[in-house]
Write an enzyme that holds these catalytic residues in place. Sequence first.
Site, PDB file in Angstrom:
ATOM      1  N   HIS A   1      -4.579  -3.624   2.932  1.00 41.23           N
ATOM      2  CA  HIS A   1      -3.877  -2.387   2.554  1.00 41.23           C
ATOM      3  C   HIS A   1      -4.468  -1.807   1.261  1.00 41.23           C
ATOM      4  CE1 HIS A   1      -0.147  -0.389   0.668  1.00 41.23           C
ATOM      5  NE2 HIS A   1      -0.658   0.445   1.545  1.00 41.23           N
TER       6      HIS A   1
HETATM    7 CA    CA Z   1      -6.994  -0.563   4.903  1.00 38.61          CA
END
Ligand code: CA
Length: 391
Positions: A179
């Site tokens: 992320h």
């Molecule tokens: Ca990513």
Amino acid sequence: ENGIERPTGYNVSFHYNPKVEGHHFGRSHPMKPWRLTLTKQLVLGYGLQYAMDTYVSRPASRQELEIFHGKSYLNFLSSITPENMEQMGDLGRFNFGDDCPVFDGMWDYCRLYAGASFDAAAKLISKQSDIAINWSGGLHHAKKNEASGFCYINDIVLAIQAMLTVESRVLYVDIDVHHGDGVEQAFWSTDRVMTLSYHKFGDFFPGTGAMDETGPESIENPGWKMALNVPLHDGIDDEQYRDLFSEITGAAIETFNPGAIVLQCGADSLGGDRLGKFNLNIRAHGYCIEFVKSKCHNRRLMLVGGGGYTPRNVARAWCHETSVCVGASLKNHIPGHVPYRQAFTGEENGDGLMYPDLANHPSKRHPNLHSKEYLQMMKQNIHTQLRFIQN
Ligand code: CA
Ligand code: V1P
Ligand code: ZN
């Protein structure tokens, strides 16, 4: 020169300082800056330098890094060394440790990869380049006052801030298997930057990036709903990823209509990565770059690197993606004169091919945990979120 003509269309610039590749995080650390040496050798081996402008980038200055990072964090980062770290203290406060070790030349390393992103941004701002590439950048976890996940300076945030001086809206897209939390957090109170990350979610670093994580929820926050997240599981395949990426990224571009796009091309989303758990092949990863490029006729485009822990495949992916930018196609057999060619030969290393089948390696394939329904729900959810920010 070399029989390669400049393909029409895009002015591409490649920003790199070879001094970055000699830095070492430590023997057992997965981040290997020499993957950039391999990348460069492939790019040169295929002759792609003749189809773009290559620049030796300069190190960023302390003042430039202060545009995003805090002064006491930068004081610490610039003065700590393996020799004085015992006396310095504050390692915990700034999140140094196994993931972000103190290593020789760390400050130079940081200034070098950030400098290349500043240079890339400058070429886009002056419109000397349509597409600018910095494979040494893309270090998306670094925070204002803290190192995180192998990242010390957030060159992406700095590059986006630079582009915001000439563009009213910048879209950030992140295909690293992790992320893009540092970039998301830096901009989640503004409606001038939309962030979109695809990543493995669930018992995986850094733990953020759930589907409903859309920025601090408040009607006073213009950045609310400007963070898009596509949480995925192990084993996603080429077809599923392409389908998801084109639909969601296409919708985000259409809704937000950015003047510039920064694409983080972390190669740890490839099959066979030492840390990642997706099953993507080089061409599917590269499809994301092709897709975004196809939407950038009148937009600035910056490509940065990021993760990628099986160096030979990182080099393959980023060389392929460089070729996508210049509009060349590469023959599958890696040229014989490429230095370090042994890194790409033998059954284990991909048989001297540029496009080995990474997704179907019997011992490295991950079970695909995505149902049709889950992927459909993910698209639906993003469309719903985008309806909130229609201009
Ligand atoms: Ca990513
Ligand atoms: O999982 C963790 C932390 C350490 N635990 C306390 C939780 N860290 C991960 C960090 C991954 C960083 C990815 C960076 C990027 O997105 C951008 C450049 O790709 C981690 C892992 C892992 N398997 O997730 N650190 C390490 N492995 C590690 C292994 C050996 C030595 C040092 C770090
Ligand atoms: Zn990563």
